[in-house]
Design an enzyme around this catalytic site. Structure first.
Site, short mmCIF file in Angstrom:
data_model
loop_
_atom_site.label_atom_id
_atom_site.label_comp_id
_atom_site.label_asym_id
_atom_site.label_seq_id
_atom_site.Cartn_x
_atom_site.Cartn_y
_atom_site.Cartn_z
N HIS A 94 6.35 -1.20 -1.79
CA HIS A 94 6.23 -0.44 -0.53
C HIS A 94 5.25 -1.18 0.38
CE1 HIS A 94 6.56 2.73 2.23
NE2 HIS A 94 6.00 3.74 1.59
N ARG A 136 0.22 4.12 9.53
CA ARG A 136 1.59 3.62 9.34
C ARG A 136 2.16 3.17 10.69
NH1 ARG A 136 4.66 5.05 4.96
NH2 ARG A 136 6.01 3.44 5.79
N GLN A 154 3.52 0.40 3.62
CA GLN A 154 2.47 1.37 3.31
C GLN A 154 1.15 0.65 3.05
OE1 GLN A 154 2.64 4.96 3.02
NE2 GLN A 154 0.44 4.60 3.12
N ASP A 206 -0.85 8.07 -6.51
CA ASP A 206 0.47 8.41 -5.96
C ASP A 206 1.12 9.38 -6.96
OD1 ASP A 206 2.83 8.38 -4.47
OD2 ASP A 206 3.47 6.40 -5.18
N ARG A 237 15.19 1.47 3.45
CA ARG A 237 14.57 2.16 2.30
C ARG A 237 15.68 2.41 1.29
NH1 ARG A 237 10.43 7.20 2.06
NH2 ARG A 237 9.08 5.45 2.57
N CYS A 261 -0.66 7.68 -0.31
CA CYS A 261 0.39 7.35 0.66
C CYS A 261 1.12 8.59 1.16
CB CYS A 261 1.36 6.34 0.06
SG CYS A 261 2.30 6.96 -1.36
#
Ligand code: CP
Ligand code: NVA
Length: 302
Positions: free
Chosen positions: A130, A289, A133, A221, A103, A261
């Site tokens: 991402h 996830r 996700q 988001d 990440r 998310c």
């Protein structure tokens, strides 16, 4: 050739569908208490240059459930933070672990890591994408609707890493995607253009109501992502009218689901009522996830 998981765009819809099927199978096994040590003896390095709750815990637990082990690495307590080059780190980690999840900020960093590694690299979030996700999100959509193809998904908010990943997903899976972003906060131009060129049905508008109209899936988001904290006040002003609240959700299909998310900022991009309301499946989504990533790991390492 070593396969990496840097972007959904590197995988076909059929391959990604196969990963989702495996995720559903592994979820079932885990719920039945059936051992599934597909990665016994394997080790994952997890390199975090940004904060994380879900990604860190779900990857670590996922590896444990698959019979393997995960190691948390951060710049603060590795030589990366003292300037050791990515290409050196990549070659050294390749000699110890079986895969690396990273990440970080720039997509180029995960690409460089992949270029110098002899083991699979997994993108655990960059400023651009991402992808892990999205696999959890699509697993959640499939659980609810039995399919992904042919549905309408609406994105409301920043044209960020999540929005870009939804665009890649729409191209891979053939669902309709409508994005509502305030002027100046559009998704990545090239990702959008590539998706449209591959035949994806994608609408980009500045009107959240137009995007959400009759949608099966509504998602959003945060307005300021990790690394954009100093822009918070300006973004709050620029994103007025972009909160997913009950009024907006009422325009979606009656059976629609709300995805986020997480982490969520209640009263900014989403109202408390929507996040905790009857359309919201965000806790299933967060759980997924774990299952989606176990399937990604198993696909890359077996
Ligand atoms: N959704 C997500 O990636 O959460 P974390 O930042 O907690 O990992
Ligand atoms: N867009 C958010 C996602 C967090 C999981 C960020 O990058 O901070």
């Amino acid at each position: 050739m070593t396969r990496h998981f840097l972007s959904l765009a590197d995988w076909t819809g059929e391959e990604l569908g196969g990963i989702l099927d495996l995720a559903a199978d592994l979820k079932n096994k885990q719920q039945q208490g059936e051992p599934h040590p597909l990665l016994a003896g394997k080790t994952l390095g997890m390199l975090f240059e940004k904060s994380s709750t879900r990604t860190r815990v779900s990857f670590e637990v996922g590896l444990t459930q698959l019979g393997g082990h995960a190691i948390f690495l951060s710049p603060r307590d590795t030589q990366i933070g003292r300037g050791e080059p990515i290409k050196d780190t990549a070659r050294v980690l390749s000699r110890y672990v079986d895969a690396v999840m990273v990440r970080t900020f720039a997509q180029e960093t995960v690409e460089e890591l992949a270029n110098w590694s002899t083991i699979p690299i997994i993108n655990g979030l960059t400023d651009l994408l991402h992808p892990c996700q999205l696999m959890a999100d699509l697993l959640t959509v499939k659980e609810r609707f039995g399919k992904v193809e042919g549905l309408k998904a609406a994105w409301v908010g920043d044209g960020n890493n999540m929005a870009n990943s939804w665009i890649n997903a729409a191209a891979a899976f053939g669902f309709k995607l409508a994005l509502a972003c305030p002027g100046g906060y559009n998704p990545d131009e090239k990702i959008l253009e590539d998706a449209r060129n591959s035949g994806a049905d994608i609408l980009l508008t500045e009107d959240p109501r137009e995007a959400v109209e009759s949608a099966d899936v509504v998602t959003t988001d945060v307005w300021a992502s990790m690394g954009q904290e100093e822009e918070q006040a300006k973004r709050e002003a620029d994103f007025q009218g972009f909160m997913v609240d009950e009024g907006l959700m009422n325009l979606s299909a009656e059976h629609s689901i709300f995805l986020h998310c997480l982490p969520a900022h209640r009263g900014e991009e989403v109202s408390e009522g929507v996040l905790e309301g009857p359309h919201s499946v965000v806790w299933d989504q967060a759980e997924n996830r774990l299952h989606a990533q176990k399937a990604i790991l198993a696909t890359l390492l077996t």
